[in-house]
Design an enzyme around this catalytic site. Structure first.
Site, short mmCIF file in Angstrom:
data_model
loop_
_atom_site.label_atom_id
_atom_site.label_comp_id
_atom_site.label_asym_id
_atom_site.label_seq_id
_atom_site.Cartn_x
_atom_site.Cartn_y
_atom_site.Cartn_z
N ASP A 406 -2.29 1.53 10.83
CA ASP A 406 -2.46 0.34 9.97
C ASP A 406 -3.88 -0.17 10.17
O ASP A 406 -4.30 -0.49 11.26
CB ASP A 406 -1.47 -0.75 10.28
CG ASP A 406 -0.06 -0.31 9.94
OD1 ASP A 406 0.09 0.32 8.88
OD2 ASP A 406 0.86 -0.60 10.70
N THR A 407 -4.66 -0.12 9.12
CA THR A 407 -6.10 -0.18 9.19
C THR A 407 -6.65 -0.92 7.98
O THR A 407 -6.00 -0.95 6.95
CB THR A 407 -6.66 1.26 9.20
OG1 THR A 407 -6.07 1.96 10.29
CG2 THR A 407 -8.16 1.30 9.33
#
Length: 602
Positions: A406-407
């Protein structure tokens, strides 16, 4: 031709029902009370009069600057910084600070940061790595005792490593900043205090994260601060609900006033140490004080004459270069856009590169990573010979080295020609679930990516950087900057970056269409860490977006691919392109149609 319906008449291969293990999700309701949800495959976007029929919009053009990020208000804040005379670095820091509030599901100052930057004064691409190390007091034996099936848990203190983001911001600003450091935090502080309606995708993922934190095994004391921030009163914000984070505003004020030292040696560091001591964690003020961002020389290859740069260090950036080197041995233009052969060759190149990724990638301070050999054209040519054009490889192994999630992604360009490609993340599921008392941000859980296989270069050790999935992208033409771009999403990132370059170089798509083009995502390569390991069978699972022609899908099944249902896990993209027009510089900015992002230029 309708958007997302194209190339429908490609030749199909014979289909064996036994090969297809497609996952067919249950149809979603057309309408759900309290929300607006549509599942209408018969409804398509309007036809475009120019450009690719499947493009969601046109690229945005400007002469003075451009920015793209995962949230419209963050992008707008960056443009305003540029208009005030700030550099691209000033704008990227302001955007990232805003995203820590607007997009806490993907990033924040509890995570790490990498950047690739075109320096017009030097005339080259520089790299910055600000990835934190594991706590020095967390021994291998203690960490291993907390593993399950050889993997650290996603949540809790054992997976927390030192946050590198603020140090990365500081290093960037010291070298390339124009505005005062404190000025860069004004937009984010105004948002966190004044409130902003929650975007659709953010509301969805906050809800998922809060549900995970409430599962058995998560300590109430450990996660209560997270629930106070993102589910006040036990209520998770819904799409469009106004949301504030006054704790994060106070933290930003401390950083604005005290710089990096406020975070790594001052009042924030003291609060962090007290919190981890209270919950039985290992991160200390000494761990924080020891952290430094590092300027690094990027790895580089060429693809059809285009220079492509990547961060080496402890990331998977080399995988993009390896995939492109392998694909350069094939004529993808002749294979055809969205054809079975084109997707087959790209996915096979991924499988080969990811075998090496699982075997060799690690913190080079602790292991000798053979970057030069793995990134060489000769090695790629050898690996390319293993690919058959008509069927899958069945016996996949990493190359034998010579002896010797998750970026968020964001990009900005300014009137001076400075371009920065930056990626920043808390990792899986918003991060570790841990929020220090009163600070308003969550710590990353990157430590989950350590290996516990004896002898592996990514084996856990105190004070070591874990393998990283986050990678910025950059490309040059004729020694000049061309694309500052990125594709977010765990192991999808090298796959997505490769597809962007192939779409531009081989198929001639513009910056927006290259990102809107339907994507593939292969899962199930060898893993030595807690990222994307699953039970997809010996050849893995190839997921195709819904826009891929049905004839292509059928032919790939005939080649032996196991096709999985589209799950939305195809990454999110931002890009700024530099174009020379009769001696004048023009920026073209593009953003992702799959999420909440926006690109702007002026």
């Amino acid at each position: 031709m309708k958007r997302r319906t194209f190339l429908a008449a490609l030749p199909a291969a014979a289909v064996s029902p036994a090969i297809l293990r497609a996952e067919t999700p249950a149809p979603a309701p057309i309408w759900t009370p309290g929300s607006i949800q549509f599942n209408r495959p018969d409804v398509h976007g309007g036809d475009r009069p120019v450009g690719a029929s499947f493009a969601s919009r046109s690229a945005v053009y400007g002469l003075s600057g451009a920015a793209g990020s995962a949230q419209p208000l963050a992008t707008l804040a960056g443009i305003e910084i540029l208009k005030k005379g700030g550099s691209a670095v000033d704008a990227v820091i302001a955007i990232n600070a805003c995203l820590g509030f607007l997009e806490p599901t993907g990033c924040g100052i509890g995570g790490d940061l990498y950047a690739l930057l075109w320096d017009p004064k030097k005339g080259k691409v520089d790299g910055l790595a600000s990835s934190g190390r594991s706590p020095r007091s967390l021994s291998f034996e203690t960490a291993r005792s907390r593993t399950k099936n050889g993997v650290l848990p996603a949540y809790g203190a054992v997976s927390v490593s030192v946050p590198g983001t603020v140090a990365g911001w500081w290093a960037l600003h010291q070298r390339h900043g124009k505005l005062k450091w404190a000025d860069l935090f004004e937009p984010a502080i105004a948002m966190t205090e004044g409130g902003v309606p929650v975007a659709p995708i953010i509301a969805h993922y906050i809800g998922r994260a809060m549900a995970n934190f409430a599962k058995p095994g998560m300590g109430i004391e450990e996660t209560e601060n997270a629930r106070k921030v993102w589910a006040p009163g036990g209520v998770v914000p819904r799409e469009g609900d106004p949301f504030r984070n006054p704790d994060l505003a106070r933290t930003y004020r401390l950083i604005a006033q005290g710089g990096r030292d406020a975070f790594y040696a001052g009042p924030i560091a003291e609060t962090i140490e007290r919190y981890f001591r209270r919950i039985g964690g290992w991160l200390t003020r000494a761990d924080l004080a020891a952290h430094q961002a590092e300027w690094v020389t990027p790895l580089e290859t060429t693809y059809r004459g285009i220079g492509v740069q990547a961060i080496g260090a402890n990331t998977q950036g080399l995988a993009t270069l390896q995939m492109l080197n392998i694909l350069e041995n094939f004529d993808l233009r002749e294979a055809g856009f969205q054809s079975p052969l084109s997707i087959h060759l790209q996915a096979e190149a991924k499988r080969l590169a990811y075998e090496d990724r699982a075997r060799y990638y690690a913190d080079p301070a602790f292991a000798k990573v053979p970057f030069e050999w793995l990134g060489s054209k000769d090695y790629a040519a050898q690996r390319a010979k293993l690919i058959r054009p008509d069927r899958l490889m069945t016996d996949l192994r990493p190359g034998t080295a010579p002896s010797h999630g998750d970026t968020t992604y964001l990009t900005v360009a300014d009137r001076d020609g400075l371009m920065i490609s930056l990626i920043q993340s808390n990792f899986r599921g918003m991060g570790s679930g841990l929020v220090a008392d009163g600070l308003g941000f969550m710590f990353q859980d990157r430590g989950q990516l350590f290996s516990f296989q004896p002898g592996h270069p990514n084996l856990y050790a105190p004070g070591k950087r874990p393998f990283q999935t986050i990678i910025p992208g950059f490309a040059t033409k004729d020694g000049k900057p061309w694309l500052s771009f990125g594709v977010m999403g765990g192991d999808m990132q090298p796959q997505g970056q490769t597809q962007i370059i192939v779409n531009r170089a081989d198929y001639g798509l513009d910056a927006q269409a290259a990102g809107d083009s339907p994507r593939w995502h292969h899962e199930g390569s060898s893993e030595s860490m807690g990222e994307d390991a699953g039970d997809e069978g010996p050849t893995g699972l190839l997921r195709l977006e819904s826009g891929v022609p049905e004839a292509t899908r059928t032919a790939l099944i005939g080649m032996g691919w196991t096709i999985g249902a589209s799950d939305g896990g195809f990454g999110r993209y931002q890009c700024v392109e530099r174009i020379e027009h009769n001696g004048e510089r023009v920026y073209a900015a593009a953003s992702e149609m799959r999420a909440d992002g926006t690109a702007l230029a002026y």
